[in-house]
Write a protein that holds these residues in place. Structure first.
Motif, PDB file in Angstrom:
ATOM      1  N   MET A   1       0.856  -1.166   0.000  1.00 44.24           N
ATOM      2  CA  MET A   1       0.000   0.000   0.000  1.00 44.24           C
ATOM      3  C   MET A   1       0.901   1.228   0.000  1.00 44.24           C
ATOM      4  SD  MET A   1      -3.225   0.701   2.543  1.00 44.24           S
ATOM      5  CE  MET A   1      -4.141  -0.645   1.813  1.00 44.24           C
ATOM      6  N   GLU A   2       0.491   2.237  -0.742  1.00 43.70           N
ATOM      7  CA  GLU A   2       1.253   3.473  -0.803  1.00 43.70           C
ATOM      8  C   GLU A   2       0.344   4.644  -0.441  1.00 43.70           C
ATOM      9  OE1 GLU A   2       4.086   6.091  -3.765  1.00 43.70           O
ATOM     10  OE2 GLU A   2       3.226   4.233  -4.498  1.00 43.70           O
ATOM     11  N   PHE A   3       0.818   5.444   0.522  1.00 51.32           N
ATOM     12  CA  PHE A   3       0.092   6.624   0.978  1.00 51.32           C
ATOM     13  C   PHE A   3       0.796   7.851   0.415  1.00 51.32           C
ATOM     14  CE2 PHE A   3      -0.557   3.294   4.064  1.00 51.32           C
ATOM     15  CZ  PHE A   3      -1.912   3.353   4.315  1.00 51.32           C
ATOM     16  N   ARG A   4       0.050   8.666  -0.324  1.00 51.21           N
ATOM     17  CA  ARG A   4       0.619   9.875  -0.918  1.00 51.21           C
ATOM     18  C   ARG A   4      -0.028  11.101  -0.278  1.00 51.21           C
ATOM     19  NH1 ARG A   4      -0.551   7.280  -6.429  1.00 51.21           N
ATOM     20  NH2 ARG A   4       1.126   5.734  -6.544  1.00 51.21           N
ATOM     21  N   ILE A   5       0.821  11.940   0.286  1.00 53.49           N
ATOM     22  CA  ILE A   5       0.346  13.169   0.918  1.00 53.49           C
ATOM     23  C   ILE A   5       1.022  14.387   0.302  1.00 53.49           C
ATOM     24  CG2 ILE A   5       2.017  13.178   2.821  1.00 53.49           C
ATOM     25  CD1 ILE A   5      -1.635  13.770   3.464  1.00 53.49           C
ATOM     26  N   LEU A   6       2.097  14.166  -0.469  1.00 55.55           N
ATOM     27  CA  LEU A   6       2.769  15.260  -1.172  1.00 55.55           C
ATOM     28  C   LEU A   6       1.972  15.514  -2.456  1.00 55.55           C
ATOM     29  CD1 LEU A   6       6.491  14.136  -0.785  1.00 55.55           C
ATOM     30  CD2 LEU A   6       5.228  15.787   0.599  1.00 55.55           C
ATOM     31  N   GLY A   7       1.105  16.481  -2.420  1.00 53.68           N
ATOM     32  CA  GLY A   7       0.153  16.692  -3.502  1.00 53.68           C
ATOM     33  C   GLY A   7      -1.205  16.211  -3.021  1.00 53.68           C
ATOM     34  N   PRO A   8      -2.094  15.843  -3.915  1.00 56.34           N
ATOM     35  CA  PRO A   8      -3.416  15.370  -3.483  1.00 56.34           C
ATOM     36  C   PRO A   8      -3.284  14.084  -2.667  1.00 56.34           C
ATOM     37  CG  PRO A   8      -3.355  15.711  -5.868  1.00 56.34           C
ATOM     38  CD  PRO A   8      -1.960  15.861  -5.363  1.00 56.34           C
ATOM     39  N   LEU A   9      -4.114  13.948  -1.652  1.00 62.23           N
ATOM     40  CA  LEU A   9      -4.133  12.739  -0.843  1.00 62.23           C
ATOM     41  C   LEU A   9      -4.584  11.565  -1.704  1.00 62.23           C
ATOM     42  CD1 LEU A   9      -3.995  11.281   1.930  1.00 62.23           C
ATOM     43  CD2 LEU A   9      -6.417  11.885   2.201  1.00 62.23           C
ATOM     44  N   GLU A  10      -3.748  10.529  -1.737  1.00 60.72           N
ATOM     45  CA  GLU A  10      -4.071   9.315  -2.493  1.00 60.72           C
ATOM     46  C   GLU A  10      -3.553   8.108  -1.732  1.00 60.72           C
ATOM     47  OE1 GLU A  10      -3.659  11.034  -7.057  1.00 60.72           O
ATOM     48  OE2 GLU A  10      -2.038   9.841  -6.213  1.00 60.72           O
ATOM     49  N   VAL A  11      -4.262   7.001  -1.889  1.00 58.64           N
ATOM     50  CA  VAL A  11      -3.796   5.715  -1.385  1.00 58.64           C
ATOM     51  C   VAL A  11      -3.929   4.736  -2.537  1.00 58.64           C
ATOM     52  CG1 VAL A  11      -4.124   3.855   0.288  1.00 58.64           C
ATOM     53  CG2 VAL A  11      -4.555   6.230   0.961  1.00 58.64           C
ATOM     54  N   ALA A  19     -10.807   4.663  -3.507  1.00 60.77           N
ATOM     55  CA  ALA A  19     -11.778   5.739  -3.298  1.00 60.77           C
ATOM     56  C   ALA A  19     -11.822   6.021  -1.802  1.00 60.77           C
ATOM     57  CB  ALA A  19     -13.148   5.327  -3.823  1.00 60.77           C
ATOM     58  N   LEU A  20     -11.403   7.205  -1.393  1.00 59.45           N
ATOM     59  CA  LEU A  20     -11.197   7.499   0.022  1.00 59.45           C
ATOM     60  C   LEU A  20     -12.386   8.128   0.720  1.00 59.45           C
ATOM     61  CD1 LEU A  20      -7.536   8.832  -0.250  1.00 59.45           C
ATOM     62  CD2 LEU A  20      -8.319   6.521   0.349  1.00 59.45           C
ATOM     63  N   GLY A  21     -13.471   8.330   0.016  1.00 60.14           N
ATOM     64  CA  GLY A  21     -14.656   8.897   0.645  1.00 60.14           C
ATOM     65  C   GLY A  21     -14.695  10.406   0.523  1.00 60.14           C
ATOM     66  N   GLY A  22     -15.600  10.982   1.293  1.00 55.03           N
ATOM     67  CA  GLY A  22     -15.839  12.419   1.246  1.00 55.03           C
ATOM     68  C   GLY A  22     -14.733  13.238   1.896  1.00 55.03           C
ATOM     69  N   PRO A  23     -14.858  14.565   1.805  1.00 55.24           N
ATOM     70  CA  PRO A  23     -13.784  15.450   2.264  1.00 55.24           C
ATOM     71  C   PRO A  23     -13.451  15.312   3.753  1.00 55.24           C
ATOM     72  CG  PRO A  23     -15.692  16.727   1.520  1.00 55.24           C
ATOM     73  CD  PRO A  23     -15.962  15.308   1.201  1.00 55.24           C
ATOM     74  N   TYR A  65     -16.172   7.647  10.519  1.00 54.57           N
ATOM     75  CA  TYR A  65     -15.124   7.857   9.512  1.00 54.57           C
ATOM     76  C   TYR A  65     -13.986   6.863   9.701  1.00 54.57           C
ATOM     77  CZ  TYR A  65     -17.280  12.405   8.402  1.00 54.57           C
ATOM     78  OH  TYR A  65     -18.136  13.402   8.029  1.00 54.57           O
ATOM     79  N   VAL A  66     -13.547   6.689  10.928  1.00 57.04           N
ATOM     80  CA  VAL A  66     -12.458   5.745  11.215  1.00 57.04           C
ATOM     81  C   VAL A  66     -12.877   4.335  10.844  1.00 57.04           C
ATOM     82  CG1 VAL A  66     -11.102   4.697  13.070  1.00 57.04           C
ATOM     83  CG2 VAL A  66     -11.359   7.183  12.970  1.00 57.04           C
ATOM     84  N   SER A  67     -14.097   3.963  11.165  1.00 59.36           N
ATOM     85  CA  SER A  67     -14.597   2.625  10.832  1.00 59.36           C
ATOM     86  C   SER A  67     -14.589   2.392   9.324  1.00 59.36           C
ATOM     87  CB  SER A  67     -16.011   2.455  11.392  1.00 59.36           C
ATOM     88  OG  SER A  67     -16.513   1.183  11.069  1.00 59.36           O
ATOM     89  N   ARG A  68     -15.039   3.378   8.559  1.00 63.41           N
ATOM     90  CA  ARG A  68     -15.031   3.248   7.090  1.00 63.41           C
ATOM     91  C   ARG A  68     -13.609   3.149   6.554  1.00 63.41           C
ATOM     92  NH1 ARG A  68     -18.681   8.067   6.561  1.00 63.41           N
ATOM     93  NH2 ARG A  68     -20.545   7.287   7.537  1.00 63.41           N
ATOM     94  N   LEU A  69     -12.703   3.950   7.107  1.00 63.32           N
ATOM     95  CA  LEU A  69     -11.303   3.892   6.663  1.00 63.32           C
ATOM     96  C   LEU A  69     -10.682   2.542   7.003  1.00 63.32           C
ATOM     97  CD1 LEU A  69     -10.193   7.510   7.591  1.00 63.32           C
ATOM     98  CD2 LEU A  69     -10.321   6.540   5.277  1.00 63.32           C
ATOM     99  N   ARG A  70     -11.009   1.998   8.160  1.00 58.98           N
ATOM    100  CA  ARG A  70     -10.517   0.661   8.515  1.00 58.98           C
ATOM    101  C   ARG A  70     -11.034  -0.381   7.537  1.00 58.98           C
ATOM    102  NH1 ARG A  70     -11.370   0.439  15.033  1.00 58.98           N
ATOM    103  NH2 ARG A  70      -9.227   0.966  15.598  1.00 58.98           N
TER     104      ARG A  70
END
Length: 129
Positions: A1-11, A19-23, A65-70
């Motif tokens: 898994m790759e987490f990108r925070i430099l620029g738009p948030l992406e996983v 698809a990371l969900g709403g804002p 939110y945490v539950s959905r992210l998990r």
């Protein structure tokens, strides 16, 4: 898994962008990625989401939110640790941490400008000069 925070948030997982969900849900994840492997307090997350006037449902909404992210990332990726939550990720999985590591390595290699150039070219978000 790759987490990108430099620029738009992406996983990304296996070459697929998730698809990371709403804002607000994305904001929770961004806060956790920024402090990967460290506990981010529930109070700090609530403050990031709603500022000084959180709704009465703030804690319950944060938990949702945490539950959905998990569910999206895996239960082992976001763990509950008093007084909040932590994102569990290897340094190599977070672009900002990889960048910091490569910059540190480049600083240690200052006597060899070619090595420094190669290291910094590998940094996330780098451009060819």
């Amino acid at each position: 898994m790759e987490f990108r925070i430099l620029g738009p948030l992406e996983v990304e997982e296996g070459g697929v962008r998730l698809a990371l969900g709403g804002p607000l849900q994305r904001l929770v994840l961004a806060e956790l990625v920024l402090d990967a492997n460290r506990v981010v307090s529930t109070d700090r997350l609530i403050d990031a989401l709603w500022g000084s006037e959180p709704p009465d449902t703030a804690r319950a909404t944060l938990l949702a939110y945490v539950s959905r992210l998990r569910g999206l990332l895996g239960r082992d990726r976001i763990v509950a640790r008093a007084p909040g939550y932590a994102l569990v990720a290897a340094r190599a999985e977070v672009d900002a941490l990889r960048f910091a590591d490569l910059v540190d390595e480049a600083r240690r290699a200052t006597s060899d400008s070619e090595s420094v150039s190669r290291l910094l070219a590998r940094a996330p978000g780098s451009v060819a000069w």
